[in-house]
Design a protein around this motif. Sequence first.
Motif, PDB file in Angstrom:
ATOM      1  N   THR A   1      -0.783   1.863 -10.634  1.00  0.00           N
ATOM      2  CA  THR A   1      -0.266   2.550  -9.449  1.00  0.00           C
ATOM      3  C   THR A   1      -0.940   3.865  -9.132  1.00  0.00           C
TER       4      THR A   1
ATOM      5  N   PHE B   1       5.350   2.081  -2.890  1.00  0.00           N
ATOM      6  CA  PHE B   1       4.259   2.577  -3.736  1.00  0.00           C
ATOM      7  C   PHE B   1       4.639   3.910  -4.377  1.00  0.00           C
TER       8      PHE B   1
ATOM      9  N   LEU C   1       6.911   3.220  -7.209  1.00  0.00           N
ATOM     10  CA  LEU C   1       6.162   2.659  -8.335  1.00  0.00           C
ATOM     11  C   LEU C   1       5.447   3.756  -9.115  1.00  0.00           C
ATOM     12  N   ARG C   2       4.790   4.684  -8.401  1.00  0.00           N
ATOM     13  CA  ARG C   2       4.098   5.773  -9.100  1.00  0.00           C
ATOM     14  C   ARG C   2       5.075   6.622  -9.897  1.00  0.00           C
TER      15      ARG C   2
ATOM     16  N   SER D   1      -1.942   2.754  -3.127  1.00  0.00           N
ATOM     17  CA  SER D   1      -1.076   3.671  -3.858  1.00  0.00           C
ATOM     18  C   SER D   1      -1.888   4.785  -4.506  1.00  0.00           C
TER      19      SER D   1
END
Length: 399
Positions: A50, A29, A32-33, A316
């Motif tokens: 995200t 996560f 992804l952010r 997330s």
Amino acid sequence: MTNTPTTLEVPVAEWFDPQSAMRDPYPQFERLRALGPVVNAPVVNRVFLTTHAAVAEAEHRPEIFSSYSETNLTMVRSLGGRPMLRKDDPSHAAERSAINPTLRPRAVTQVWSPRFEANVERWIGHLLEVGPADADLNRDFAAPLASQNLIDLLGFPADVAVEDMRRWSTSYIAGIGNLLDDPEIWRRADQSQAEVNAVLDELLPRLRTEPNESITSHLLQVGLSEEIVRANVQLTISGGMNEPQHMITNLVWALSMHPDQRATVLAGEVNWGDVFEETARWQSPIGMVPREVAIDTEIQGTFLPAGTNVGLLLASANRDTSIFSDADRFDVHRTARGHLAFGSGVHMCAGRWAAKDAIAEHALPRLYERIPGIDLAPDRSPSWDGWVFRGITELPITW
């Protein structure tokens, strides 16, 4: 002269691994952010939102980020029907308003709190009988307590076993998260549907003539079709046990991993409600909820065409450092207001008040009163599972 693009290109996370995420999704996560608020994860056929800002924006644009889908059907398949969470207003609102009277704070306090309290005493007694050498907090307390509370809330007969309710809920949750289409998961979900429908075959006629304060009765009282009632009872089973169960174990685990903070809480310096909210933020029981883009749209500067399957990564968003400083750290002194663990907007979890009352007002305070030395067993390890829905499946404890 070149044209300047008006929207950002969607980055692709080819590396996203759902199997690894089952063990611990938070490192992925974070990656992804770092890529952006909108990221394509081809392996699960989802465009992830995200960040806190992206998820909150989508939750408050339900006319665009629709809960209704004819392609994103794992929940409908798992529950054997389309519940309110996979509908938009006005259909969603009509079904949601039917159960609100059961779950409003006043009803929870006046009707359900005494039952929650009695159930807590019963299952702490069971935990003490198992004893410190063999106790598992999930198996011996959190799961049966959440199961019995749910049996009561649904108005199911007293002969429905807590183990059956736990099994039904677990199979539904597995089905809702069955993005890889595992046939064995569908088999268990189908079996649970058949068993729950057998209970409802006897219960629904009785509630029509003898209504009560249960969720099932309120769904009937407003005149919803039997098909809709059954779908929403199955929905309640899926989330109404899983999330409270995991919140109990997550909370005890978090306090045990942070003994200084546990001492602060047990000294009364932080109230249990705030601990509940921080735990929900830090270890979110709902990791992702699906949406489908109804019409071409733009979010966070990124264009998404109609029909895009979207995953709102609640877990997330709750670790977004632009909203929560030092977000990876558990901190009972934090003001966790604004977390998205139970969703936001029209689809915010209807049972959040009941869960908070059952856990923060009854289960946890009483557990530590009766077993003040409760701690993680040093010779047995906990087990975590899931990223769409996530929680502790085994939490060996001692005292």
